[in-house]
Design a protein around this motif. Structure first.
Motif, PDB file in Angstrom:
ATOM      1  N   THR A  69     -31.349  -4.148 -10.983  1.00 28.55           N
ATOM      2  CA  THR A  69     -30.174  -4.328 -11.833  1.00 28.55           C
ATOM      3  C   THR A  69     -28.935  -4.233 -10.957  1.00 28.55           C
ATOM      4  O   THR A  69     -28.754  -3.242 -10.251  1.00 28.55           O
ATOM      5  CB  THR A  69     -30.107  -3.270 -12.942  1.00 28.55           C
ATOM      6  N   ALA A  80     -19.433  -7.320 -14.134  1.00 29.45           N
ATOM      7  CA  ALA A  80     -20.546  -8.166 -14.558  1.00 29.45           C
ATOM      8  C   ALA A  80     -21.847  -7.469 -14.208  1.00 29.45           C
ATOM      9  O   ALA A  80     -21.916  -6.696 -13.238  1.00 29.45           O
ATOM     10  CB  ALA A  80     -20.483  -9.538 -13.902  1.00 29.45           C
ATOM     11  N   ALA A  82     -26.363  -8.092 -14.134  1.00 33.48           N
ATOM     12  CA  ALA A  82     -27.513  -8.995 -14.246  1.00 33.48           C
ATOM     13  C   ALA A  82     -28.771  -8.239 -13.834  1.00 33.48           C
ATOM     14  O   ALA A  82     -28.717  -7.309 -13.018  1.00 33.48           O
ATOM     15  CB  ALA A  82     -27.328 -10.240 -13.391  1.00 33.48           C
ATOM     16  N   GLU A  83     -29.923  -8.658 -14.410  1.00 29.65           N
ATOM     17  CA  GLU A  83     -31.212  -8.019 -14.136  1.00 29.65           C
ATOM     18  C   GLU A  83     -32.160  -9.036 -13.510  1.00 29.65           C
ATOM     19  O   GLU A  83     -32.195 -10.200 -13.926  1.00 29.65           O
ATOM     20  CB  GLU A  83     -31.813  -7.460 -15.431  1.00 29.65           C
ATOM     21  N   TYR A  84     -32.964  -8.555 -12.559  1.00 26.04           N
ATOM     22  CA  TYR A  84     -33.843  -9.453 -11.807  1.00 26.04           C
ATOM     23  C   TYR A  84     -35.232  -8.839 -11.673  1.00 26.04           C
ATOM     24  O   TYR A  84     -35.410  -7.621 -11.700  1.00 26.04           O
ATOM     25  CB  TYR A  84     -33.275  -9.725 -10.403  1.00 26.04           C
ATOM     26  N   LYS A  88     -36.946 -12.302  -7.216  1.00 20.09           N
ATOM     27  CA  LYS A  88     -35.603 -12.678  -6.788  1.00 20.09           C
ATOM     28  C   LYS A  88     -35.359 -12.182  -5.365  1.00 20.09           C
ATOM     29  O   LYS A  88     -35.460 -11.005  -5.077  1.00 20.09           O
ATOM     30  CB  LYS A  88     -34.565 -12.099  -7.744  1.00 20.09           C
ATOM     31  N   VAL A  91     -29.170 -12.759  -4.264  1.00 16.66           N
ATOM     32  CA  VAL A  91     -28.243 -12.561  -5.376  1.00 16.66           C
ATOM     33  C   VAL A  91     -26.852 -12.965  -4.894  1.00 16.66           C
ATOM     34  O   VAL A  91     -26.394 -12.511  -3.843  1.00 16.66           O
ATOM     35  CB  VAL A  91     -28.240 -11.102  -5.859  1.00 16.66           C
ATOM     36  N   PHE A 233     -18.873 -13.499 -11.648  1.00 14.82           N
ATOM     37  CA  PHE A 233     -20.145 -14.146 -11.939  1.00 14.82           C
ATOM     38  C   PHE A 233     -21.225 -13.611 -11.003  1.00 14.82           C
ATOM     39  O   PHE A 233     -20.972 -13.386  -9.817  1.00 14.82           O
ATOM     40  CB  PHE A 233     -20.046 -15.669 -11.778  1.00 14.82           C
ATOM     41  N   THR A 235     -25.586 -14.231 -10.017  1.00 16.78           N
ATOM     42  CA  THR A 235     -26.712 -15.141 -10.180  1.00 16.78           C
ATOM     43  C   THR A 235     -27.407 -14.829 -11.497  1.00 16.78           C
ATOM     44  O   THR A 235     -27.614 -13.669 -11.845  1.00 16.78           O
ATOM     45  CB  THR A 235     -27.697 -14.990  -9.013  1.00 16.78           C
ATOM     46  N   GLN A 236     -27.763 -15.876 -12.227  1.00 14.13           N
ATOM     47  CA  GLN A 236     -28.361 -15.691 -13.538  1.00 14.13           C
ATOM     48  C   GLN A 236     -29.620 -14.829 -13.468  1.00 14.13           C
ATOM     49  O   GLN A 236     -30.428 -14.963 -12.563  1.00 14.13           O
ATOM     50  CB  GLN A 236     -28.699 -17.050 -14.159  1.00 14.13           C
ATOM     51  N   SER A 237     -29.772 -13.958 -14.450  1.00 12.59           N
ATOM     52  CA  SER A 237     -30.924 -13.062 -14.485  1.00 12.59           C
ATOM     53  C   SER A 237     -32.225 -13.851 -14.618  1.00 12.59           C
ATOM     54  O   SER A 237     -32.280 -14.872 -15.306  1.00 12.59           O
ATOM     55  CB  SER A 237     -30.794 -12.080 -15.653  1.00 12.59           C
ATOM     56  N   ASN A 238     -33.271 -13.376 -13.947  1.00 14.10           N
ATOM     57  CA  ASN A 238     -34.607 -13.988 -14.096  1.00 14.10           C
ATOM     58  C   ASN A 238     -35.619 -12.999 -14.649  1.00 14.10           C
ATOM     59  O   ASN A 238     -36.813 -13.276 -14.666  1.00 14.10           O
ATOM     60  CB  ASN A 238     -35.094 -14.526 -12.753  1.00 14.10           C
TER      61      ASN A 238
END
Length: 341
Positions: A69, A80, A82-84, A88, A91, A233, A235-238
């Motif tokens: 995270t 911001a 995001a969780e990975y 991944k 980032v 921003f 990197t989008q979470s996967n």
């Protein structure tokens, strides 16, 4: 006044009082306790639909935590998160900026955890970190921090559109999926000075220089004086949260020669709208008993009333007064007859 006149007067008074009492006691129909709709209702107190709902055969398991995270924070830009998952490997974090004024002095520090991230200078060169400033910046790559400095009296144009102010690509170290990691990257803007070009010299106008940040301290008054757009921003979470256990299938049945025996479809169970106390709740003929009907409450009846209302206290007083007057008149007339005869 004759006796017949008095009697007629008393009769009229009593009739009027009786009619008034009946009108006062009459009730409208809508105030009745039992209405036809209420008496004909046979809906059970509790719905039986819930007892016939099929139960799920999938086992619900607890959700897995993300392996990583990332929280991107800053003293000047919004945060911001995001969780990975463990798949991944990189980032990217981007702090974008647009301002109605152009920038003259820029200095910031980006802190990160070296146990989670590593920074490659090849992936993070001056042109990629901030394309607007490009190679006019001086960058220092430390063990856990990136230091960025740049200054120009020709100014850097951030007024046309929102563009990356800081863009860093982190390489993710090997993570243990059994031990979730929560980390952060912290962008601290130390100096941010804006200005406008002098029309004659095409250089920065000293009288129009504005410090948004100085020694890491924000000037809210200066920030409010311009049109400013800031965003963060990641990197989008996967990471996908697990909600159900995988469906397992029973092994195929085989005969003594190893041939697969085709499975026969299971007969669907009859669903009933009621619950029985035991499986032996069948009659001697093998037929299932009728479902019990839901108990209904006996209708309530209003209290019995007299067929003719007696009226309120006011009507009783009127009648009593009329009788008193009539009796007094008869008494006076009787006395006169005795005296004159």
């Amino acid at each position: 006044m004759s006796k017949w006149t008095v009697c007629l007067f008393m009769t009229l008074v009593l009739v009027i009082a009786s009619l008034t009492g009946v009108y006062a006691e009459e009730e409208p129909e809508e105030t009745q306790l039992n209405t036809p709709a209420a008496q004909d209702s046979t809906e059970p107190l509790s719905s039986t639909a819930e007892t016939t709902q099929p139960t799920s055969t999938e086992e619900v398991i607890p959700a897995d935590y993300p392996a990583l995270t990332v929280n991107a924070i800053s003293n000047f830009f919004p945060n911001a998160t995001a969780e990975y998952s463990v798949s991944k490997k990189q980032v990217e974090v981007t702090y974008s900026l647009r301002c109605s004024m152009n920038m003259m002095n820029v200095q910031w520090y980006l802190y990160y955890d070296p146990e989670v991230f590593t920074v490659s200078e090849e992936l993070n060169n001056p042109e990629s970190i901030c394309p607007t400033i490009g190679d006019k910046a001086a960058i220092t790559y430390g063990e856990n921090v990136i230091i960025y400095r740049s200054s120009s009296i020709n100014l850097y144009d951030f007024s046309t559109k929102e563009v990356p102010f800081v863009k860093i690509i982190f390489n993710v170290n090997e993570l243990d999926p059994e031990q979730p990691v929560i980390t952060k990257c912290d962008l601290t803007v130390d100096v941010l000075c804006a200005s406008e070009l002098d029309p004659k010299t095409r250089k920065s106008d000293v009288d129009k220089e504005v410090f948004f940040v100085s020694n890491s301290e924000l000037s809210q008054r200066a920030i409010d004086s311009v049109r400013l757009s800031r965003n963060t921003f990641l990197t989008q979470s996967n990471f996908v949260q697990a909600t159900t256990a995988p469906v397992t299938t029973a092994p195929l049945a085989t005969d003594e020669h190893g041939n697969i025996i085709p499975a026969t479809p299971d007969e669907p169970e009859e669903s009933t709208a009621y619950n029985t106390a035991s499986t032996d709740a069948t009659s001697a003929t093998g037929e299932k008993p009728e479902p019990p009907t839901a108990p209904t409450e006996p209708p309530t009846t209003p209290e019995e009333k007299a067929p003719v209302g007696t009226g309120g206290p006011g009507n009783a007083l009127i009648c009593l007064g009329a009788l008193f007057i009539a009796t007094s008149a008869l008494f006076v007339m009787r006395k006169k007859e005795i005296l004159y005869n």
